[in-house]
Design an enzyme around this catalytic site. Structure first.
Site, PDB file in Angstrom:
ATOM      1  N   ASP A  45      47.643  63.072  25.544  1.00 18.40           N
ATOM      2  CA  ASP A  45      47.413  62.670  24.155  1.00 18.40           C
ATOM      3  C   ASP A  45      47.904  61.246  23.904  1.00 18.40           C
ATOM      4  O   ASP A  45      47.327  60.521  23.096  1.00 18.40           O
ATOM      5  CB  ASP A  45      48.113  63.643  23.206  1.00 18.40           C
ATOM      6  CG  ASP A  45      47.350  64.957  23.064  1.00 18.40           C
ATOM      7  OD1 ASP A  45      46.189  65.013  23.511  1.00 18.40           O
ATOM      8  OD2 ASP A  45      47.918  65.920  22.524  1.00 18.40           O
ATOM      9  N   ASP A 151      67.214  61.936   7.168  1.00 15.42           N
ATOM     10  CA  ASP A 151      66.966  61.238   8.427  1.00 15.42           C
ATOM     11  C   ASP A 151      65.684  60.412   8.382  1.00 15.42           C
ATOM     12  O   ASP A 151      65.607  59.348   8.992  1.00 15.42           O
ATOM     13  CB  ASP A 151      66.885  62.233   9.586  1.00 15.42           C
ATOM     14  CG  ASP A 151      68.257  62.771   9.971  1.00 15.42           C
ATOM     15  OD1 ASP A 151      69.258  62.282   9.412  1.00 15.42           O
ATOM     16  OD2 ASP A 151      68.331  63.678  10.821  1.00 15.42           O
ATOM     17  N   ARG A 166      54.862  69.488  12.986  1.00 17.24           N
ATOM     18  CA  ARG A 166      55.124  70.906  13.250  1.00 17.24           C
ATOM     19  C   ARG A 166      56.594  71.137  13.568  1.00 17.24           C
ATOM     20  O   ARG A 166      57.169  72.152  13.159  1.00 17.24           O
ATOM     21  CB  ARG A 166      54.246  71.391  14.409  1.00 17.24           C
ATOM     22  CG  ARG A 166      54.475  72.853  14.774  1.00 17.24           C
ATOM     23  CD  ARG A 166      53.552  73.301  15.889  1.00 17.24           C
ATOM     24  NE  ARG A 166      53.850  74.663  16.295  1.00 17.24           N
ATOM     25  CZ  ARG A 166      54.761  74.988  17.209  1.00 17.24           C
ATOM     26  NH1 ARG A 166      55.457  74.024  17.817  1.00 17.24           N
ATOM     27  NH2 ARG A 166      54.979  76.253  17.529  1.00 17.24           N
ATOM     28  N   ALA A 186      65.417  66.409   7.749  1.00 19.38           N
ATOM     29  CA  ALA A 186      66.821  66.685   7.404  1.00 19.38           C
ATOM     30  C   ALA A 186      67.221  66.050   6.076  1.00 19.38           C
ATOM     31  O   ALA A 186      68.141  65.231   6.010  1.00 19.38           O
ATOM     32  CB  ALA A 186      67.742  66.202   8.526  1.00 19.38           C
TER      33      ALA A 186
END
Length: 268
Positions: A45, A151, A166, A186
């Site tokens: 990918d 984050d 995901r 987060a």
């Protein structure tokens, strides 16, 4: 038909590239790096992301096809042992338009107060703080939505929803949906900073503006590319008007890809 090959550079991919050129020449296909009809990605990918950005300014004239030389990729339909079949399709299906599927991509506008740059992403873009947490205001359709601290933030396409998104507990979206997904990394929630805490999906014709706190050093990623931004004013993300085209000489349903990648064989 004119084609070009982009390969990962490892031994298996290089060997597959050489074999592809040999078979393609025997079938009457022409190599044209500047104006190909089809760009063949050999690798994974990441190789397809590289190929996409090489030809991002010509998406209306180019289609992509992937040959995976490692683990099964979401953008790769073919294996090295199937080169003859793939080239036979490419060489014989020239009397009609190339059979393709079109997937939505993201348009990102990066502003520093004086200038604005526009980029496209096939998978996702992310923002992270370099020296600490990211602090940023999010506006949706010019209305203030939340003040984020955490984050970072990930903005993904439907095809990119199977990647970084995901891992952040975002939803997997079918690529027929023209949408972008915004997922938090987060996030902190207290009396000062309140954020939704879950991913959100925006349809086409909606946009999201992200305004980082002034003076922050930002690590910005665009698919496989990354850069540090020190004077970032805002980032706007939305579904792009253009789409990316993938050659489909045979069906390979999206949910089959998802099952093979994350679930495997079903044991009853």
């Amino acid at each position: 038909m004119k084609y070009n090959v982009v390969n990962r550079g490892d031994e298996t991919s290089v060997r597959t590239k050489d074999r592809f050129h040999e078979l393609a020449a025997a079938s009457g296909l022409t190599v044209d790096a500047e104006h190909p009809d089809v760009v063949v990605s050999i690798g994974g990918d990441g190789t397809m992301l590289h190929a996409f950005h090489l030809y991002a300014d010509r998406l209306d004239r180019i289609s992509f096809v992937g040959i995976h030389t490692g683990h099964l990729g979401f953008y790769a339909d073919w294996k090295p042992m199937e080169l003859e079949t793939l080239i036979r399709h490419m060489a014989t299906d020239t009397s009609e338009p190339i059979r393709t599927v079109k997937y939505p991509i993201i348009e990102i506008e990066i502003s520093n107060g004086n200038t604005t740059e526009t980029h496209l992403a096939l998978n996702e873009c992310t923002l992270k703080g370099v020296e600490g947490t990211l602090v940023a205001e999010l506006r949706i359709n010019d209305e203030r939505f939340e003040m984020f601290r955490g984050d970072g933030i990930c903005i993904s396409t439907p095809t990119g929803s199977t990647g970084y998104n995901r891992s952040l507990n975002g939803a997997i979206l079918h690529p027929s949906l023209e949408a972008v997904q915004i997922a938090e990394m987060a996030s902190l929630n207290n009396r000062v900073y309140r954020s939704l805490g879950s991913s959100i999906v925006l349809p086409k014709h909606h946009h999201c503006d992200i305004y980082p706190k002034k003076g922050q050093k930002i690590l910005f990623t665009l698919d496989h590319l990354n850069m540090q931004l020190t004077d970032l004013t805002s980032i706007r993300c939305m579904v792009a008007d253009r789409k990316v085209s993938f050659v489909r000489y045979r069906p390979f349903p999206f949910w089959n890809r998802v099952r093979e990648a994350f679930i495997g064989d079903i044991v009853e």
